[in-house]
Each structure stands twice: as structure tokens, then as C-alpha cells.
Design an enzyme around this catalytic site. Structure first.
Site, PDB file in Angstrom:
ATOM      1  N   GLY A   7      19.033 136.174 -54.607  1.00  0.00           N
ATOM      2  CA  GLY A   7      19.200 137.055 -53.454  1.00  0.00           C
ATOM      3  C   GLY A   7      18.105 136.815 -52.433  1.00  0.00           C
ATOM      4  O   GLY A   7      17.522 137.754 -51.900  1.00  0.00           O
ATOM      5  N   GLY A   8      17.849 135.536 -52.154  1.00  0.00           N
ATOM      6  CA  GLY A   8      16.723 135.184 -51.292  1.00  0.00           C
ATOM      7  C   GLY A   8      17.121 134.619 -49.942  1.00  0.00           C
ATOM      8  O   GLY A   8      16.300 133.964 -49.288  1.00  0.00           O
ATOM      9  N   THR A   9      18.352 134.848 -49.499  1.00  0.00           N
ATOM     10  CA  THR A   9      18.777 134.279 -48.218  1.00  0.00           C
ATOM     11  C   THR A   9      18.658 135.249 -47.057  1.00  0.00           C
ATOM     12  O   THR A   9      18.944 134.889 -45.918  1.00  0.00           O
ATOM     13  CB  THR A   9      20.237 133.781 -48.300  1.00  0.00           C
ATOM     14  OG1 THR A   9      21.092 134.881 -48.657  1.00  0.00           O
ATOM     15  CG2 THR A   9      20.370 132.663 -49.324  1.00  0.00           C
ATOM     16  N   GLY A  50      16.599 139.313 -45.754  1.00  0.00           N
ATOM     17  CA  GLY A  50      15.813 140.493 -46.059  1.00  0.00           C
ATOM     18  C   GLY A  50      14.555 140.223 -46.866  1.00  0.00           C
ATOM     19  O   GLY A  50      13.846 139.234 -46.643  1.00  0.00           O
ATOM     20  N   GLY A  90      14.155 139.365 -49.986  1.00  0.00           N
ATOM     21  CA  GLY A  90      14.192 138.143 -50.777  1.00  0.00           C
ATOM     22  C   GLY A  90      13.864 136.918 -49.957  1.00  0.00           C
ATOM     23  O   GLY A  90      13.117 136.033 -50.399  1.00  0.00           O
ATOM     24  N   TYR A 116      23.897 154.126 -55.752  1.00  0.00           N
ATOM     25  CA  TYR A 116      22.843 153.129 -55.616  1.00  0.00           C
ATOM     26  C   TYR A 116      21.625 153.492 -56.468  1.00  0.00           C
ATOM     27  O   TYR A 116      21.101 152.654 -57.209  1.00  0.00           O
ATOM     28  CB  TYR A 116      22.441 153.003 -54.153  1.00  0.00           C
ATOM     29  CG  TYR A 116      21.244 152.108 -53.922  1.00  0.00           C
ATOM     30  CD1 TYR A 116      21.371 150.729 -53.974  1.00  0.00           C
ATOM     31  CD2 TYR A 116      19.982 152.649 -53.659  1.00  0.00           C
ATOM     32  CE1 TYR A 116      20.275 149.900 -53.774  1.00  0.00           C
ATOM     33  CE2 TYR A 116      18.887 151.831 -53.457  1.00  0.00           C
ATOM     34  CZ  TYR A 116      19.037 150.456 -53.521  1.00  0.00           C
ATOM     35  OH  TYR A 116      17.945 149.651 -53.325  1.00  0.00           O
TER      36      TYR A 116
END
Length: 252
Positions: free
Chosen positions: A14-16, A18, A20, A150
Site C-alpha cells: 500500500g505504498g503508491t 498517502g 505509504g 473502520y
């Protein structure tokens, strides 16, 4: 430019975008070789451009076990072993209880909870003994209306962190979590909100955070790198990065 992470191999799930992406960028800037994943094809392509040749960016959905198996195969071929793993992949929707649907509930838990669990399970064998896994939960502050699903999905991740920390002690792998408060990301973590609603949430965050502001993505990245590499006597903890929201009474 310092290269404190030269020779380190790291995965950012999830590093693409924000928080991350900010973490992946900091790692690349400081010399690490980084494998980055994301679900959105446009974000994946943008990350390839921004992160450059030191990053291997792969499209993968953390909720898909097949995608995670392919990711492990890619990691083994490209890096051999990892020094650290950071898991940021998550979704959030602003849904009051009377508007929560079964589909929304299941999607939150598929990505935030089941996805996080199996990311840890499948990537742990790739981590060198003495390495680290860093997850993402949420500030343990007073519950926010409209965020019940959430918050529940992230509470489970906190439990996973403590259990994995205990199970991986024999390999000296530290497992910790960042617990962010209100962070200034492009979508504030709520991409489905209208700009007006997002501005309202942003103003609320500034008002109720004792430090009277949002955190920055760079501050989250700094905390992540601390847990991943510097906090060598910490395991099984959740580090609140929330401007005092969970610990300090605000002014007035």
C-alpha cells in the site's frame, strides 16, 4: 544526501499513495531498495515514475491471496530476503451505523483485517531474522461517529500485531504498529467524501487534536522508519502518532 538504508531491502504494501508512498519515498531517498504495491493502476504508474529505479512497483490487492502469493514470488526473485516490511494498505468509508451495508462491512474487513493478517503471514518468511514488520492501526482516541466499521477492522490489527510479535520472538523479528490520528493526506483517508465534507472533517481534526493541527505524511514516514529500524527494544506496541489526541487534554 545520507544513505542510512543502503543495502536494505524493504517492502511497502500500500505504498503508491498517502502515508505509504511517503514512507517508500523516504526509504528510496535514503538508499534502500524498495518493493511497493498498490491496487489502483493509475497510482501504480505514478509511483513508478516518482520513485525511480530503486523501487519495484507492482500492482497487487492485499485482499487477494493469489496476488500476495505472486508478490512473494516476485520478492524472492528480486530481493531474496527483506530487512523490513511496512503494511499501509487500507480503506476507510464514512458510514453511520444505519447506512452501513454488508458489502461495505465485508470490504473493510477483507482489506484492513484479513488482508493485513495474510500480508503478515505470507511476508514473515521473507523477512531476515532480526528484521521488522510494521503495521498501521488507528489512534486509540475517542470513537468517531460514522467510523465504526473502520475502527473495528483496525482494532483487530492491533491484536494481530501483539500475537505476531510473540510468535516471531524466536526469529528476533519485531512486530509493531503505527496508530495515526488526523493526517494531512490528499484524501484524508476518506476518498468517497465530497470536498466540502472533507473540509469539515479536516477542521474538526484541527480543533480536537491537542497540537491543533493535522500530522504530515512525512511525520508518519519518520515514525514508521523509527519502528522499522531504530526501535530495537520495542515489539508488540502501537505508537500513537496523533498530536496528543489519545493522551493529552487539549488547550482550554
Amino acid at each position: 544526501m545520507t544513505h542510512r538504508f543502503a543495502g536494505k531491502n524493504v517492502a511497502v504494501i500500500g505504498g503508491t499513495h498517502g502515508m505509504g508512498w511517503a514512507t517508500a519515498q523516504a526509504l528510496v531517498d535514503q538508499g534502500a531498495r524498495v518493493l511497493v504495491t498498490g491496487r489502483n493502476p493509475a497510482n501504480v504508474q505514478a509511483a513508478r515514475t516518482r520513485l525511480g529505479e530503486r523501487a519495484l512497483v507492482q500492482q497487487a490487492d492485499v485482499a487477494s491471496l493469489a496476488d500476495m502469493d505472486q508478490l512473494v514470488a516476485t520478492l524472492r526473485e528480486a530481493f531474496g530476503a527483506l530487512d523490513a516490511v511496512f503494511v499501509f494498505a487500507a480503506i476507510a468509508a464514512f458510514d453511520p451505523i444505519d447506512e452501513v451495508t454488508e458489502a461495505s462491512f465485508d470490504r473493510h474487513f477483507a482489506i484492513n483485517t484479513r488482508g493485513a493478517y495474510f500480508a503478515m503471514k505470507k511476508l514473515a518468511p521473507c523477512v531476515r531474522d532480526g528484521g521488522s514488520i510494521t503495521m498501521t492501526t488507528v489512534t486509540p482516541a475517542t470513537a468517531t461517529p460514522g467510523m465504526s466499521v473502520y475502527m473495528g477492522s483496525k482494532a483487530a490489527v492491533g491484536s494481530f500485531v501483539r500475537s505476531f510479535a510473540a510468535e516471531l520472538l524466536s526469529r528476533r523479528i519485531r512486530v509493531n504498529a503505527i496508530a495515526p490520528g488526523f493526517i494531512d493526506t490528499p484524501s484524508l483517508g476518506l476518498p468517497d467524501l465530497t470536498p466540502a465534507a472533507r473540509a469539515e472533517i479536516s477542521a474538526l481534526g484541527d480543533a480536537i487534536t491537542p497540537m491543533q493541527r493535522h500530522g504530515t505524511m512525512a511525520e508518519i514516514a519518520s515514525a514508521a522508519l523509527f519502528l522499522g529500524f531504530d526501535a530495537t527494544f520495542c515489539t508488540g506496541i502501537e505508537l500513537a502518532v496523533d498530536g496528543g489526541l489519545s493522551t493529552v487534554d487539549g488547550p482550554g
